[in-house]
Scaffold this active site. Structure first.
Site, PDB file in Angstrom:
ATOM      1  NE  ARG A  98      31.231   3.063   1.697  1.00  0.00           N
ATOM      2  CZ  ARG A  98      30.396   2.409   0.907  1.00  0.00           C
ATOM      3  NH1 ARG A  98      30.679   1.163   0.534  1.00  0.00           N
ATOM      4  NH2 ARG A  98      29.301   2.960   0.471  1.00  0.00           N
ATOM      5  CB  THR A 118      27.404   3.713  -5.350  1.00  0.00           C
ATOM      6  OG1 THR A 118      27.300   3.441  -3.948  1.00  0.00           O
ATOM      7  CG2 THR A 118      27.152   2.449  -6.131  1.00  0.00           C
ATOM      8  NE  ARG A 144      33.142   2.543  -5.862  1.00  0.00           N
ATOM      9  CZ  ARG A 144      32.264   2.138  -4.952  1.00  0.00           C
ATOM     10  NH1 ARG A 144      31.520   3.035  -4.310  1.00  0.00           N
ATOM     11  NH2 ARG A 144      32.130   0.855  -4.671  1.00  0.00           N
ATOM     12  CG  ASN A 200      31.477   0.575  -8.318  1.00  0.00           C
ATOM     13  OD1 ASN A 200      31.915  -0.569  -8.352  1.00  0.00           O
ATOM     14  ND2 ASN A 200      30.431   0.921  -7.586  1.00  0.00           N
ATOM     15  CG  HIS A 220      33.145  -4.256  -1.720  1.00  0.00           C
ATOM     16  ND1 HIS A 220      31.828  -3.935  -1.498  1.00  0.00           N
ATOM     17  CD2 HIS A 220      33.609  -4.807  -0.558  1.00  0.00           C
ATOM     18  CE1 HIS A 220      31.497  -4.288  -0.255  1.00  0.00           C
ATOM     19  NE2 HIS A 220      32.563  -4.819   0.322  1.00  0.00           N
TER      20      HIS A 220
HETATM   21  P1  ADP Z   1      28.663   0.447  -2.736  1.00  0.00           P
HETATM   22  O1  ADP Z   1      29.531  -0.526  -3.508  1.00  0.00           O
HETATM   23  O2  ADP Z   1      29.057   1.873  -2.977  1.00  0.00           O
HETATM   24  O3  ADP Z   1      28.565   0.091  -1.267  1.00  0.00           O
HETATM   25  P2  ADP Z   1      25.990  -0.678  -3.086  1.00  0.00           P
HETATM   26  O4  ADP Z   1      26.267  -1.560  -1.920  1.00  0.00           O
HETATM   27  O5  ADP Z   1      24.738   0.126  -3.060  1.00  0.00           O
HETATM   28  O6  ADP Z   1      27.199   0.331  -3.351  1.00  0.00           O
HETATM   29  O7  ADP Z   1      25.944  -1.526  -4.434  1.00  0.00           O
HETATM   30  C1  ADP Z   1      26.787  -2.616  -4.632  1.00  0.00           C
HETATM   31  C2  ADP Z   1      27.312  -2.573  -6.052  1.00  0.00           C
HETATM   32  O8  ADP Z   1      26.247  -2.803  -6.969  1.00  0.00           O
HETATM   33  C3  ADP Z   1      27.897  -1.232  -6.490  1.00  0.00           C
HETATM   34  O9  ADP Z   1      29.221  -1.051  -6.064  1.00  0.00           O
HETATM   35  C4  ADP Z   1      27.769  -1.326  -8.008  1.00  0.00           C
HETATM   36  O10 ADP Z   1      28.812  -2.091  -8.591  1.00  0.00           O
HETATM   37  C5  ADP Z   1      26.471  -2.098  -8.178  1.00  0.00           C
HETATM   38  N1  ADP Z   1      25.324  -1.201  -8.338  1.00  0.00           N
HETATM   39  C6  ADP Z   1      24.749  -0.465  -7.388  1.00  0.00           C
HETATM   40  N2  ADP Z   1      23.699   0.206  -7.853  1.00  0.00           N
HETATM   41  C7  ADP Z   1      23.596  -0.140  -9.147  1.00  0.00           C
HETATM   42  C8  ADP Z   1      22.706   0.204 -10.207  1.00  0.00           C
HETATM   43  N3  ADP Z   1      21.728   1.049 -10.009  1.00  0.00           N
HETATM   44  N4  ADP Z   1      22.893  -0.329 -11.419  1.00  0.00           N
HETATM   45  C9  ADP Z   1      23.889  -1.199 -11.631  1.00  0.00           C
HETATM   46  N5  ADP Z   1      24.765  -1.568 -10.683  1.00  0.00           N
HETATM   47  C10 ADP Z   1      24.637  -1.042  -9.467  1.00  0.00           C
END
Ligand code: ADP
Length: 196
Positions: free
Chosen positions: A123, A129, A140, A160, A163
């Protein structure tokens, strides 16, 4: 109980990472950080597989909506005008749909990595994110400037690159979801012998 060095996590290189030719760069960063790659595969996911990968519970979907709301507030953009609602759950559900569209848009690379604190280290390496807010030096932060304001204007998920599982429980679920037990390899990296 397993040895701390056997902690595993799951990462997946997303369509923008694959299509921008960042597979090698990402794998290099993982190996360089003393983390061991123990499973690796490129594949075209189905919608169902992606739908089952991301949590479906209300709390997670609301949190996804909250992240969007926070970005809009922070930059003074018109949430109601662009999303048509201020309800976190509704926004979250919309974002989850965009996310599935995005994740099935190209082949992905799925990877299991192992090492002490693998979940937290992955992470840290990946960054937060929203790439525009991610520290330089993270995957990222180094390779994308995308954020929710730009993405949501275009009605799409944030691009981004990668994952990474957020917790040990999430890692366990995702590894089981994406790999069979036989796919996980066991071998010694050179420095393993120095530690014994
Ligand atoms: P992470 O991947 O950092 O764990 P999350 O689990 O919150 O983040 O979100 C999953 C994925 O959804 C993110 O990696 C991103 O690609 C997409 N995402 C998250 N928030 C948004 C948003 N507000 N608008 C568009 N896409 C989003």
């Amino acid at each position: 109980m397993q040895h701390p060095r056997e902690e595993k996590t799951f990462i997946m290189i997303k369509p923008d990472g694959v299509r921008r030719g960042l597979i090698g760069e990402i794998l290099k960063r993982i190996e360089r950080a003393d983390l061991k790659i123990v499973a690796l595969s490129m594949f075209q996911p189905t919608r169902q597989q992606i739908d089952d990968h991301y949590p479906k519970d209300k709390k997670w979907i609301e949190r996804l909506g909250d992240k969007t709301k926070n970005t809009y507030t922070k930059y003074g953009y018109d949430l109601m005008g662009e999303m048509g609602t201020e309800n976190s759950l509704k926004i979250g559900e919309e974002v989850r749909k965009w996310l599935i569209d995005y994740m099935v848009s190209s082949p992905l690379v799925k990877v299991v990595i192992q090492g002490s604190h693998a979940v937290d280290l992955a992470r840290k390496m990946v960054g937060v994110t929203m790439p525009a807010l991610a520290e330089m030096g993270t995957i990222r932060g180094d390779f994308s400037a995308d954020s929710a304001v730009a993405a949501n204007r275009d009605k799409r998920a944030v691009h981004n690159i990668i994952h990474a599982s957020e917790t040990k429980e999430e890692a366990e679920y995702e590894i089981k979801h994406w790999f069979g037990a036989d796919d996980i390899c066991s071998y010694r990296r050179a420095e393993d012998s120095l530690r014994e």
